[in-house]
Scaffold this active site. Structure first.
Site, mmCIF file in Angstrom:
data_model
loop_
_atom_site.group_PDB
_atom_site.id
_atom_site.type_symbol
_atom_site.label_atom_id
_atom_site.label_comp_id
_atom_site.label_asym_id
_atom_site.label_seq_id
_atom_site.Cartn_x
_atom_site.Cartn_y
_atom_site.Cartn_z
ATOM 1 N N ASP A 86 -11.374 12.132 7.272
ATOM 2 C CA ASP A 86 -11.187 13.298 6.411
ATOM 3 C C ASP A 86 -9.702 13.564 6.197
ATOM 4 O OD1 ASP A 86 -11.920 15.523 4.949
ATOM 5 O OD2 ASP A 86 -13.068 16.465 6.562
ATOM 6 N N ASP A 137 -17.890 18.409 -1.269
ATOM 7 C CA ASP A 137 -18.514 19.305 -0.295
ATOM 8 C C ASP A 137 -19.635 20.099 -0.938
ATOM 9 O OD1 ASP A 137 -17.060 18.527 1.843
ATOM 10 O OD2 ASP A 137 -15.682 20.213 1.835
HETATM 11 C C1 DGJ Z 1 -14.235 18.744 4.928
HETATM 12 C C2 DGJ Z 1 -15.289 17.732 4.621
HETATM 13 O O1 DGJ Z 1 -15.355 17.505 3.255
HETATM 14 C C3 DGJ Z 1 -16.611 18.198 5.204
HETATM 15 O O2 DGJ Z 1 -17.616 17.290 4.872
HETATM 16 C C4 DGJ Z 1 -16.470 18.352 6.694
HETATM 17 O O3 DGJ Z 1 -16.281 17.100 7.272
HETATM 18 C C5 DGJ Z 1 -15.328 19.288 7.024
HETATM 19 N N1 DGJ Z 1 -14.115 18.917 6.363
HETATM 20 C C6 DGJ Z 1 -15.087 19.330 8.505
HETATM 21 O O4 DGJ Z 1 -13.984 20.064 8.827
#
Ligand code: DGJ
Length: 727
Positions: free
Chosen positions: A475, A545
């Site tokens: 990430d 997300d």
């Molecule tokens: C952002 C990501 O896009 C999510 O899927 C998740 O992993 C969160 N970060 C976790 O902090």
């Protein structure tokens, strides 16, 4: 032979599958001028175009005026061409002028890789590379323009290397990777805009006088704009007409711009954004710019999309999962957020395993003091309060259920509340004396520094070696601001953004080489780094997300404009959806996620019996249909960005023997049963196709010309997916 050089006229013709690209040396002085890019030509006559251009050398009294309209392959600044340039410089005396002239060239079979950078690849049966060597005789700089032609695809890639052969350092202020000067003035620009949870919306607008661009100066390719643009003839459409697509194989700052100048000529440019860019080039050193991919289509946007998909599936994405079925995953983020421990994770995993789900992914919150998003980033060791005994008992427990195990990391970041930050506050990106500009309460580690990458990698490496980890979600949750590095001198500070990206690539390279069994997935607050540079390291990327099936329609359609479905991670999540609050049927969520890399991101223990019971069927459908979805030709059957009541798309196998059609009704209107008829594409007109699960057999021509009525229950958000099999 894909690359032809006509010695008498000094013209280069690059022949891809159905496309030619031409440029040549204009005169004895050596101006390199663009001649043509479009449908394939079998002769060099297009070279005549540039002979009609007066040469600056033979019209000295109008040298500056000629420069301003000359179609150039690598335009520079301050000598008469006032359009945006591909190259800019400040020499030791503070002058901005530069000019690159042809000196020589060489033709290579295959495609050399770019040092430290991701790039497309191909062997000597698949592509040929032309390197054109230019020189600025005053500055003693060399520019090597590289063009690779893929013979079975309508693809030409471009990149540039600048070498300082002089005795003084120079300051590069811009080095863009591709420039194309178009003759036509009747073109439209297509680009992708977005934001968090609303990535990759397509927009189309006419090119007008002046400059139009999309760009990122955020340190990542970003969710604001994707490093992509297409120029299309104004009369071109989804399935017809000329389209010219550009995509940048890079994960940091970029610019994709078009400019219509005073006579109506259009210049297209793609490369690293000059904002926040500067590079001190010492004598004897070189600067390598990333690769731009140029795709031509005479079949409208459909042809462009299919070419990008084929290129990326076969010549960019690597590793053992490039062409093999990915495991169906379940991720605990939307199920637990930070509130979990080994028992809770095993509870989710064991129910998931019973339904046939194959990979369990533990998301954020397993390390250091990471109990929420205020602390812990940078401390890459297991928190024993959360996972007693470390990672191994959990991974073993997951494996014992017959599932693979994977985990989440965010290596580029640090919280001030972490041991790493307390020990090395100077390892963050920051302008001394200025307040930190935090985002999600986190700071960015200075990945331009080798020792920082080494230190973070040694922690992560240890974790990955401590258990049977077969998947990693990498990430990256913030933009770069306060651009300062404690390790760079003042005259190199503007190199930080690019050096940072090189550091990220270095660590992803180490991870993929040392742990080839790991399926790497990139992510950046969803899709803020969904770009070809990331795809070189990870075969799939978390797309957004926003997991709502309806919102995902636009997000996935925009992303699939050039990125293959095999790269688009899509999950079924709980309702009401956590981002939109919308309630959609489980089956619709399944149909939408099926056309990406399929998985679940939910608390499976909270599903209804009916929802739970449908999972084994979804997993079985994924196994049956995924080979078609990830290798076939993708067709849009509707433009959701113009009319958003419904959406439909299909994937047709290369041999046209089967197809999967997906239809989603968004808001129900009266009379939907009568009017929801769609015309299919890409089938064999004379073949007969059976709709799987029914005894309905229809001809390809009927399905494509008359269309088919999609059987749907009444109500909003209903979907159907039809599998057609040639008889
Ligand atoms: C952002 C990501 O896009 C999510 O899927 C998740 O992993 C969160 N970060 C976790 O902090």
């Amino acid at each position: 032979m894909a690359i032809h050089f006509d010695a008498p006229s000094r013209t280069f013709r690059l022949d891809a599958k159905d496309t030619s690209y031409m440029f040549g040396v204009l005169d004895d002085e050596g101006f390199l001028v663009h001649c043509y890019w479009g449908p394939k030509l079998t002769d060099n006559d297009a070279g005549m175009f540039y002979r009609q251009i007066p040469s600056p050398a033979s019209h000295e009294r109008e040298r500056a005026s000629i420069m301003d309209v000359m179609p150039q392959e690598f335009p520079t600044e301050d000598l008469g061409d006032f359009r945006d340039a591909a190259f800019g410089i400040l020499d030791e005396s503070g002058h901005e002028a530069s000019l690159f002239l042809y000196r020589s060239h060489r033709i290579l079979s295959g495609k050399p890789s770019l040092e430290g950078l991701p790039s497309t690849f191909g062997n000597s049966d698949e592509c040929q590379t032309l390197e054109v060597i230019l020189e600025d005789p005053v500055l003693h700089l060399k520019a090597v323009l590289s063009y690779t032609v893929f013979e079975n695809l309508d693809v030409i890639t471009r990149s540039v290397r600048i070498e300082n052969e002089g005795t003084s350092p120079v300051r590069l202020t811009r080095v863009l990777s591709a420039c194309v000067d178009f003759d036509g003035d009747d073109m439209d620009l297509v680009s992708l805009w977005g934001g968090w949870a609303r990535e990759n919306n397509a927009q189309r607008m006419p090119v007008r006088h002046g400059r139009q661009s999309v760009h990122s100066a955020r340190g990542e390719s970003s969710n604001a704009y994707n490093p992509f643009m297409a120029l299309m003839e104004h009369t071109a459409g989804e399935d017809f007409g000329e389209v010219y697509g550009f995509n940048f194989v890079y994960s940091g700052n970029f610019v994709a711009s078009v400019e219509m100048e005073q006579h109506g000529l259009i210049r297209a440019l793609m490369g690293i954004d000059p904002q926040h860019f500067g590079w001190k080039l010492d004598p004897g050193s070189a600067f390598q710019a990333p690769e731009a991919v140029l795709v031509h289509s005479s079949r409208g946007l459909t042809g462009m999309t299919q070419t990008f998909h084929d290129l990326y599936r076969n010549h960019l994405i690597r590793g053992r999962y490039a062409h093999s079925l990915r495991p169906v995953l379940i991720n605990n983020w939307e199920a637990t957020y930070f509130d979990f421990n080994t028992d809770r994770l095993l509870e989710i995993a064991s129910l998931a395993a019973k339904q046939g789900i194959e990979l369990f992914v533990m998301d954020d919150g397993w390390f250091g003091s990471r109990r929420n998003d205020n602390s812990g980033l940078g401390d890459w060791y297991v928190c024993e309060d959360v996972l007693p005994g470390g990672l191994k008992p959990l991974a073993d427990g997951i494996n014992a259920l017959g599932m693979k195990f994977g985990l989440w990391i965010e290596p580029e970041m640090v919280n001030e509340d972490s041991n790493l930050y307390r020990a090395h506050p100077d390892w963050t990106i920051r302008v001394p004396g200025r307040q930190h500009s935090r985002k999600r309460n986190q700071l960015v580690l200075d990945f331009s520094r080798r020792e920082v990458v080494d230190a973070v990698w040694s922690m992560i490496r240890k974790v990955l070696s401590s258990a049977n980890v077969e998947y990693v979600k990498w990430d990256m949750n913030r933009i770069l601001t306060n651009l300062g590095s404690a390790a760079l001198p003042a005259d190199r500070m503007q190199e930080l953004s690019h050096r940072y990206v090189l550091g990220v690539y270095d660590m992803q390279d180490r991870l993929t080489k040392e742990f080839p069994q790991i399926l790497l997935e990139n992510c950046s607050s969803g899709g803020a780094r969904f770009d070809p540079g990331m795809l070189y390291f990870s075969p799939q990327i978390w797309t957004s997300d926003n997991t709502d099936a309806v919102a995902r329609l636009k997000i996935q359609a925009g992303t699939a404009l050039m990125y293959p479905l095999s790269a688009i991670d899509a999950n079924i999540s709980i309702v009401p959806n956590h981002q939109t609050g919308r309630v959609t049927p489980f089956s619709t969520r399944g149909d939408v996620a099926m056309c990406g890399t399929f998985g679940y991101q939910l608390d499976i223990t909270k599903l209804t019996d009916e929802e739970l019971a449908s999972i084994p069927g979804q997993v079985e459908a994924y196994h049956r249909l995924n080979p078609l979805i990830t290798s076939g030709d993708y067709y849009r059957l509707h433009d959701l960005f113009i009319q958003d009541d419904w959406d439909a798309w299909m994937v047709v196998s290369k041999d046209r023997g089967e197809a999967l059609v997906t239809y989603v009704r968004i808001l129900s209107r009266g009379g939907d049963g009568i009017y929801s008829r769609i015309r299919l594409k890409g089938l064999e007109p004379d073949a007969m196709y059976r709709i799987d699960g029914t005894d309905q057999i229809l001809s390809g021509q009927l399905l494509m010309h008359a269309g088919i009525r999609v059987p749907l229950p009444r109500g909003d958000y209903a979907s159907a997916s039809l599998h057609l099999i040639r008889q």
